[in-house]
Motif scaffolding. Structure first.
Motif, PDB file in Angstrom:
ATOM      1  N   ILE A   1     -12.498   7.329  -4.810  1.00 49.13           N
ATOM      2  CA  ILE A   1     -11.833   6.834  -3.600  1.00 49.13           C
ATOM      3  C   ILE A   1     -10.479   6.245  -3.999  1.00 49.13           C
ATOM      4  O   ILE A   1     -10.421   5.316  -4.799  1.00 49.13           O
ATOM      5  N   PRO A   2      -9.383   6.796  -3.458  1.00 45.75           N
ATOM      6  CA  PRO A   2      -8.051   6.404  -3.940  1.00 45.75           C
ATOM      7  C   PRO A   2      -7.622   5.018  -3.505  1.00 45.75           C
ATOM      8  O   PRO A   2      -8.181   4.414  -2.589  1.00 45.75           O
ATOM      9  N   GLY A   3      -6.570   4.548  -4.180  1.00 47.42           N
ATOM     10  CA  GLY A   3      -6.027   3.225  -3.910  1.00 47.42           C
ATOM     11  C   GLY A   3      -5.095   3.196  -2.718  1.00 47.42           C
ATOM     12  O   GLY A   3      -5.034   4.126  -1.906  1.00 47.42           O
ATOM     13  N   SER A   4      -4.312   2.128  -2.618  1.00 52.43           N
ATOM     14  CA  SER A   4      -3.544   1.843  -1.402  1.00 52.43           C
ATOM     15  C   SER A   4      -2.343   2.760  -1.225  1.00 52.43           C
ATOM     16  O   SER A   4      -1.876   3.408  -2.163  1.00 52.43           O
ATOM     17  N   GLY A   5      -1.856   2.781   0.020  1.00 53.56           N
ATOM     18  CA  GLY A   5      -0.631   3.500   0.330  1.00 53.56           C
ATOM     19  C   GLY A   5      -0.793   5.009   0.286  1.00 53.56           C
ATOM     20  O   GLY A   5      -1.906   5.536   0.299  1.00 53.56           O
ATOM     21  N   PRO A   6       0.335   5.722   0.206  1.00 55.79           N
ATOM     22  CA  PRO A   6       0.286   7.187   0.214  1.00 55.79           C
ATOM     23  C   PRO A   6      -0.082   7.765  -1.147  1.00 55.79           C
ATOM     24  O   PRO A   6       0.705   8.467  -1.795  1.00 55.79           O
ATOM     25  N   THR A   7      -1.288   7.454  -1.587  1.00 54.67           N
ATOM     26  CA  THR A   7      -1.784   7.950  -2.871  1.00 54.67           C
ATOM     27  C   THR A   7      -2.642   9.182  -2.623  1.00 54.67           C
ATOM     28  O   THR A   7      -3.566   9.142  -1.817  1.00 54.67           O
ATOM     29  N   ASP A   8      -2.338  10.276  -3.326  1.00 52.58           N
ATOM     30  CA  ASP A   8      -3.070  11.509  -3.071  1.00 52.58           C
ATOM     31  C   ASP A   8      -4.319  11.612  -3.943  1.00 52.58           C
ATOM     32  O   ASP A   8      -4.619  10.721  -4.747  1.00 52.58           O
ATOM     33  N   ARG A   9      -5.042  12.710  -3.766  1.00 48.97           N
ATOM     34  CA  ARG A   9      -6.320  12.884  -4.458  1.00 48.97           C
ATOM     35  C   ARG A   9      -6.167  12.912  -5.978  1.00 48.97           C
ATOM     36  O   ARG A   9      -7.103  12.609  -6.706  1.00 48.97           O
ATOM     37  N   ASP A  10      -4.965  13.277  -6.459  1.00 46.84           N
ATOM     38  CA  ASP A  10      -4.736  13.318  -7.905  1.00 46.84           C
ATOM     39  C   ASP A  10      -4.337  11.963  -8.469  1.00 46.84           C
ATOM     40  O   ASP A  10      -4.261  11.794  -9.683  1.00 46.84           O
ATOM     41  N   GLY A  11      -4.048  11.010  -7.564  1.00 46.51           N
ATOM     42  CA  GLY A  11      -3.642   9.684  -8.016  1.00 46.51           C
ATOM     43  C   GLY A  11      -2.144   9.487  -8.069  1.00 46.51           C
ATOM     44  O   GLY A  11      -1.666   8.467  -8.560  1.00 46.51           O
ATOM     45  N   ASN A  12      -1.385  10.463  -7.546  1.00 48.39           N
ATOM     46  CA  ASN A  12       0.069  10.336  -7.494  1.00 48.39           C
ATOM     47  C   ASN A  12       0.484   9.649  -6.199  1.00 48.39           C
ATOM     48  O   ASN A  12      -0.212   9.725  -5.189  1.00 48.39           O
ATOM     49  N   ASN A  13       1.653   9.020  -6.250  1.00 52.94           N
ATOM     50  CA  ASN A  13       2.156   8.277  -5.100  1.00 52.94           C
ATOM     51  C   ASN A  13       3.672   8.446  -5.069  1.00 52.94           C
ATOM     52  O   ASN A  13       4.338   8.200  -6.082  1.00 52.94           O
ATOM     53  N   PRO A  14       4.254   8.881  -3.940  1.00 58.05           N
ATOM     54  CA  PRO A  14       5.707   9.083  -3.891  1.00 58.05           C
ATOM     55  C   PRO A  14       6.514   7.815  -4.107  1.00 58.05           C
ATOM     56  O   PRO A  14       7.724   7.874  -4.276  1.00 58.05           O
ATOM     57  N   LEU A  15       5.838   6.667  -4.132  1.00 57.88           N
ATOM     58  CA  LEU A  15       6.530   5.402  -4.371  1.00 57.88           C
ATOM     59  C   LEU A  15       6.674   5.103  -5.857  1.00 57.88           C
ATOM     60  O   LEU A  15       7.159   4.034  -6.229  1.00 57.88           O
ATOM     61  N   GLY A  16       6.224   6.050  -6.726  1.00 53.07           N
ATOM     62  CA  GLY A  16       6.513   5.869  -8.150  1.00 53.07           C
ATOM     63  C   GLY A  16       5.373   6.047  -9.123  1.00 53.07           C
ATOM     64  O   GLY A  16       5.561   5.868 -10.333  1.00 53.07           O
TER      65      GLY A  16
END
Length: 314
Positions: free
Chosen positions: A50-65
């Motif tokens: 189950i992923p973390g906060s914000g726009p985090t995708d299934r791979d664990g990447n986040n456009p915020l960095g």
């Protein structure tokens, strides 16, 4: 030279035997929810990540960095240890974008309901009796909420999860940065109001605070602030593993200790030299620690998959 050839051969063999991830979907509120299943052995334990906060995708990447596929790496490492995983996109985002029109129109309870739907699908698809819930960061609160109904759940794995209500966590984060001193009074007043279940007028807040308390996330914050993770974990009768890196900039070890205090039967494992995004860190330089979030070439610590695999196989 022969040793190098042997090592290269072993690496190629490992790559060849790593199972390919399979796209899976289930019905969401208004459209499909999507995820990736990696299943090396039908008799192996299975984990829902189950992923973390914000726009985090299934791979664990986040456009915020956040880069490097933290959850993808974890799934691959667990597959190498004979553990199956299903990693998912949250409703309203990425492959699950069609599930709801507004990705901000969510609650922890809604994410928990989605987790149960994924558990039901995985059990039906693979014949497993139960599925482990692994929540990372905000996902740990989702896992705790979902596990209040233990149906189909083997146990809970809390990774980098808060042990305090989220309002307290945000207060501590605001206070930790000396540059926030002029903002503290307004920020804490906003937190007080949201914790009381009342919305605030975001336009009246200092400009740096407006993204944190913007109007379209206040419903989520009000509901999230109502949960005390230590109380939730105390009600769980399933096996619980608490994993916490001691180089975490966002969640200190004391949070893991609070979760352990709430559930004395839980297994607490502190991972030396591991930060919030599960990557290895040397020293105490905060800037150097933060740089690892965006380093796509830096692998996660093998200690993470080792601890998880050992626990679910025990």
């Amino acid at each position: 030279m022969m040793k190098a050839i042997a090592m290269a051969g072993a690496a190629l063999l490992a790559a060849a035997t790593t199972p390919t991830g399979v796209e899976v979907t289930i019905p969401g509120p208004q459209g499909a929810l999507a995820g990736t299943l990696v299943d090396p052995d039908k008799d192996a334990p299975a984990i829902l990540i189950i992923p973390g906060s914000g726009p985090t995708d299934r791979d664990g990447n986040n456009p915020l960095g956040v880069k490097g596929g933290v959850y993808r790496q974890l799934a691959e490492a667990l597959a190498a240890r004979g553990v199956a995983t299903l990693r998912i996109d949250k409703r309203g985002l990425f492959g699950s974008k069609a599930a709801i029109p507004d990705a901000n129109d969510v609650t922890i309870a809604a994410y928990a309901a989605d987790a149960h739907a994924w558990v039901d699908m995985l059990r039906a698809k693979t014949g497993r009796k139960c599925v482990w819930l692994l929540g990372h960061s905000e996902g740990s609160l989702v896992a705790l909420k979902a596990a209040q109904d233990p149906k189909g759940i083997c146990g809970v794995i809390l990774v980098s999860g808060a042990g305090r209500p989220y309002g307290e966590v945000i207060r501590a984060q605001l206070r930790a940065n000396p540059a926030n001193a002029p903002l503290l009074a307004a920020g804490e007043a906003a937190l007080d109001q949201l914790e009381a279940g009342k919305r605030v007028d975001g336009a009246t807040l200092p400009t740096p605070l407006q993204p944190l308390f913007r109007d379209n996330v206040q419903g989520f914050l009000i509901e999230a602030f109502s949960y005390d993770p230590a109380k939730l974990v105390s009600a769980i009768k399933l096996p619980v593993l608490i994993l916490q890196g001691d180089k975490d900039l966002q969640v200190p070890v004391t949070d893991a200790e609070l979760l352990k205090r709430g559930q004395p039967a839980a297994t607490l494992k502190i991972l030396p030299g591991v930060n919030h995004v599960l990557k290895p860190v040397d020293g105490d330089d905060r800037a150097a620690n933060a740089v690892t979030y965006g380093n796509a070439d830096l692998a996660i610590s093998p200690a993470v998959s080792e601890a998880i695999a050992a626990f679910v196989r025990k």
